[in-house]
Design a protein around this motif. Structure first.
Motif, PDB file in Angstrom:
ATOM      1  N   GLY A 222      19.519  19.156 -21.437  1.00 53.97           N
ATOM      2  CA  GLY A 222      20.805  19.221 -20.762  1.00 53.97           C
ATOM      3  C   GLY A 222      21.951  19.664 -21.648  1.00 53.97           C
ATOM      4  O   GLY A 222      23.103  19.299 -21.406  1.00 53.97           O
ATOM      5  N   LEU A 223      21.651  20.491 -22.662  1.00 51.45           N
ATOM      6  CA  LEU A 223      22.665  20.898 -23.643  1.00 51.45           C
ATOM      7  C   LEU A 223      22.969  22.388 -23.540  1.00 51.45           C
ATOM      8  O   LEU A 223      23.029  23.109 -24.535  1.00 51.45           O
ATOM      9  N   GLY A 224      23.186  22.842 -22.318  1.00 56.81           N
ATOM     10  CA  GLY A 224      23.478  24.253 -22.117  1.00 56.81           C
ATOM     11  C   GLY A 224      24.772  24.695 -22.770  1.00 56.81           C
ATOM     12  O   GLY A 224      24.955  25.895 -23.031  1.00 56.81           O
ATOM     13  N   ASP A 225      25.671  23.748 -23.054  1.00 57.09           N
ATOM     14  CA  ASP A 225      26.933  24.082 -23.707  1.00 57.09           C
ATOM     15  C   ASP A 225      26.699  24.749 -25.065  1.00 57.09           C
ATOM     16  O   ASP A 225      27.528  25.539 -25.528  1.00 57.09           O
ATOM     17  N   LEU A 226      25.582  24.440 -25.714  1.00 59.11           N
ATOM     18  CA  LEU A 226      25.317  24.966 -27.057  1.00 59.11           C
ATOM     19  C   LEU A 226      24.795  26.396 -27.035  1.00 59.11           C
ATOM     20  O   LEU A 226      24.897  27.104 -28.046  1.00 59.11           O
ATOM     21  N   ARG A 227      24.204  26.823 -25.923  1.00 60.53           N
ATOM     22  CA  ARG A 227      23.616  28.163 -25.821  1.00 60.53           C
ATOM     23  C   ARG A 227      22.617  28.415 -26.964  1.00 60.53           C
ATOM     24  O   ARG A 227      22.705  29.398 -27.691  1.00 60.53           O
ATOM     25  N   ILE A 228      21.648  27.517 -27.076  1.00 60.10           N
ATOM     26  CA  ILE A 228      20.612  27.643 -28.103  1.00 60.10           C
ATOM     27  C   ILE A 228      19.260  27.832 -27.439  1.00 60.10           C
ATOM     28  O   ILE A 228      18.824  27.003 -26.635  1.00 60.10           O
ATOM     29  N   GLY A 229      18.610  28.939 -27.782  1.00 62.79           N
ATOM     30  CA  GLY A 229      17.240  29.201 -27.351  1.00 62.79           C
ATOM     31  C   GLY A 229      16.423  29.665 -28.530  1.00 62.79           C
ATOM     32  O   GLY A 229      16.923  29.757 -29.664  1.00 62.79           O
ATOM     33  N   HIS A 246      19.816  42.132 -33.746  1.00 64.22           N
ATOM     34  CA  HIS A 246      20.981  42.555 -34.512  1.00 64.22           C
ATOM     35  C   HIS A 246      21.990  43.312 -33.653  1.00 64.22           C
ATOM     36  O   HIS A 246      23.140  43.506 -34.063  1.00 64.22           O
ATOM     37  N   HIS A 247      21.569  43.736 -32.470  1.00 68.00           N
ATOM     38  CA  HIS A 247      22.476  44.413 -31.552  1.00 68.00           C
ATOM     39  C   HIS A 247      23.252  43.414 -30.681  1.00 68.00           C
ATOM     40  O   HIS A 247      24.053  43.826 -29.837  1.00 68.00           O
ATOM     41  N   PHE A 248      23.005  42.113 -30.862  1.00 69.39           N
ATOM     42  CA  PHE A 248      23.671  41.065 -30.100  1.00 69.39           C
ATOM     43  C   PHE A 248      24.529  40.227 -31.042  1.00 69.39           C
ATOM     44  O   PHE A 248      24.375  40.288 -32.267  1.00 69.39           O
ATOM     45  N   HIS A 249      25.408  39.436 -30.461  1.00 69.95           N
ATOM     46  CA  HIS A 249      26.196  38.529 -31.290  1.00 69.95           C
ATOM     47  C   HIS A 249      25.286  37.489 -31.930  1.00 69.95           C
ATOM     48  O   HIS A 249      24.262  37.100 -31.371  1.00 69.95           O
ATOM     49  N   ALA A 250      25.662  37.051 -33.117  1.00 64.86           N
ATOM     50  CA  ALA A 250      24.890  36.013 -33.798  1.00 64.86           C
ATOM     51  C   ALA A 250      25.118  34.659 -33.131  1.00 64.86           C
ATOM     52  O   ALA A 250      26.137  34.432 -32.475  1.00 64.86           O
ATOM     53  N   VAL A 251      24.148  33.764 -33.284  1.00 64.62           N
ATOM     54  CA  VAL A 251      24.314  32.399 -32.774  1.00 64.62           C
ATOM     55  C   VAL A 251      25.368  31.700 -33.621  1.00 64.62           C
ATOM     56  O   VAL A 251      25.253  31.654 -34.852  1.00 64.62           O
ATOM     57  N   PRO A 252      26.413  31.155 -33.019  1.00 62.54           N
ATOM     58  CA  PRO A 252      27.494  30.539 -33.803  1.00 62.54           C
ATOM     59  C   PRO A 252      27.011  29.360 -34.638  1.00 62.54           C
ATOM     60  O   PRO A 252      26.147  28.580 -34.219  1.00 62.54           O
ATOM     61  N   GLY A 253      27.625  29.223 -35.814  1.00 61.68           N
ATOM     62  CA  GLY A 253      27.256  28.139 -36.713  1.00 61.68           C
ATOM     63  C   GLY A 253      27.412  26.752 -36.113  1.00 61.68           C
ATOM     64  O   GLY A 253      26.522  25.899 -36.276  1.00 61.68           O
ATOM     65  N   PRO A 254      28.514  26.450 -35.396  1.00 64.78           N
ATOM     66  CA  PRO A 254      28.629  25.114 -34.797  1.00 64.78           C
ATOM     67  C   PRO A 254      27.515  24.801 -33.801  1.00 64.78           C
ATOM     68  O   PRO A 254      27.036  23.659 -33.736  1.00 64.78           O
ATOM     69  N   SER A 255      27.076  25.801 -33.034  1.00 65.70           N
ATOM     70  CA  SER A 255      25.961  25.568 -32.108  1.00 65.70           C
ATOM     71  C   SER A 255      24.683  25.262 -32.875  1.00 65.70           C
ATOM     72  O   SER A 255      23.904  24.371 -32.491  1.00 65.70           O
ATOM     73  N   ARG A 256      24.451  25.986 -33.959  1.00 64.77           N
ATOM     74  CA  ARG A 256      23.268  25.704 -34.790  1.00 64.77           C
ATOM     75  C   ARG A 256      23.318  24.276 -35.332  1.00 64.77           C
ATOM     76  O   ARG A 256      22.315  23.553 -35.306  1.00 64.77           O
ATOM     77  N   THR A 257      24.473  23.878 -35.835  1.00 68.79           N
ATOM     78  CA  THR A 257      24.603  22.549 -36.440  1.00 68.79           C
ATOM     79  C   THR A 257      24.345  21.447 -35.408  1.00 68.79           C
ATOM     80  O   THR A 257      23.623  20.475 -35.685  1.00 68.79           O
TER      81      THR A 257
END
Length: 366
Positions: A222-229, A246-257
């Motif tokens: 239920g953590l769709g806010d993070l947009r992590i796949g 590399h043609h897409f935006h990088a996964v943001p650091g706060p979402s990774r953390t």
């Protein structure tokens, strides 16, 4: 080249304003859609030790090496990257798009059809069996010499039917013998009241030769806010997918953390999700059993189902429901306009009220 994905256009903004939400399949429970930086289920939880990485955590869950994991901006991006990598040959050159084919289950989730088409591939479909089960035999009969990728979901989206690892193994074998890879979107695989032996407690195709699996933190946790796949496959395939990423935006650091925090505390989060699953699955099963104007089966332990109303098509029913503040998803987005997908992802008391409203809407078509 990249047409709109009708479902994503349609669903955007609706869950936020619906009075009753039977469209959201994420297990959000009683959470509002967070506006805070830290989603409420993660507040106050411990972070993993210094030196860990998100790739290491995901790899450990799947029993693979970190080099076999690509973290993405959600599962939809992971599936797109998998399709793009599959449509390249081993040297990294693009295959002849007009000759390449992708085989996708039907009924099926619209983006899994739209993405390979946007990449230039021809998309063929195979039908799930009469009980919505995955049939390796049907996959084999639908393969062509030009099929590069076979795509399925597990649990099946939209029916909720769960394929066990043995069926996934046979499907992977059939695809491989036909010269294709198997892609399994496993975002719903953990949807089971009891945790099993696979990643996040669900069956998985990980480890099968030429198989690719994708997952995310959105549905079960239920953590769709993070947009992590993520995408998990052999290292060479992951590198091809990484080159496309590399043609897409990088996964943001706060979402990774925050994703690392979630996985570090996944047992605690999973307990909450499985409690919600059990209650909502029972609510949905009881509702469908009691209605004589709905055809379809609620798969054991599933909180969503693909249902055929007797007295209206899916479009008319979804439109009437929306007029009454109720969100259900028209079946046209899955390839069957006669049906609707009903999902129970929020708190049981909210879902009971939503089902009462759904029953009222159905009664008006009698």
């Amino acid at each position: 080249m990249f047409p709109d994905i009708e479902y994503l256009e349609w669903i955007t903004g609706r869950p936020e304003v619906a009075m009753y939400d039977l469209g959201t399949s994420d297990l959000r429970g009683d959470r509002d859609r967070d506006t805070e930086v830290v989603p409420s289920p993660l507040e106050g939880l411990d972070d993993p030790p210094t030196g860990a990485s998100l790739e290491m955590q995901i790899a450990g869950e799947y029993g693979v090496e970190p080099e076999q994991v690509l973290v993405t901006g959600g599962a939809t991006q992971a599936n797109f990257l998998a399709a793009a990598a599959a449509l390249e040959n081993e040297s990294g050159d693009e295959a002849d798009a007009s000759a390449s084919r992708v085989l996708v289950e039907k009924p099926g989730y619209e983006p899994l059809v739209a993405s390979p088409r946007a990449l230039g591939a021809q998309v063929d479909r195979f039908l799930r069996d009469e009980n919505d089960a995955l049939s390796p035999d049907r996959v084999g009969k639908a393969l062509t010499p030009d099929t590069e990728l076979v795509t399925v979901t597990n649990r099946h989206n939209p029916s909720g039917r769960l394929a066990e690892r043995e069926t996934l193994a046979e499907t992977a074998k059939v695809a491989r013998e036909g010269g294709a890879r198997l892609l399994v979107d496993e975002v719903y695989a953990p949807y089971h009241p009891e945790s099993g032996d696979g990643p996040f407690g669900g069956p998985s195709a990980v480890g099968f030769e030429d198989a690719v699996v994708t997952g995310s933190l959105t549905k079960f946790f239920g953590l769709g806010d993070l947009r992590i796949g993520w995408l998990v496959a052999d290292e060479a395939f992951v590198e091809r997918a990484r080159s496309v990423s590399h043609h897409f935006h990088a996964v943001p650091g706060p979402s990774r953390t925050l994703a690392m925090r979630a996985l570090h505390n996944q047992d605690r989060l999973a307990e909450r999700s499985r409690t919600l699953l059990a209650e909502n699955a029972e609510l949905l099963s009881s509702f469908v059993t009691e209605r004589d104007d709905l055809s379809g089966t609620v798969a054991p332990g599933s909180t969503f189902a693909f249902l055929d109303p007797a007295n209206a098509d899916g479009n008319a029913l979804a439109e009437r429901a929306w007029e009454n503040g109720l969100l259900v998803v028209p079946g046209r987005f899955f390839g069957d306009a006669e049906c609707v997908r009903v999902s129970l992802g929020l708190a049981p008391n909210e879902m009971a009220a939503a089902l009462d409203t759904f029953g009222d809407v159905l009664d008006r078509f009698r």
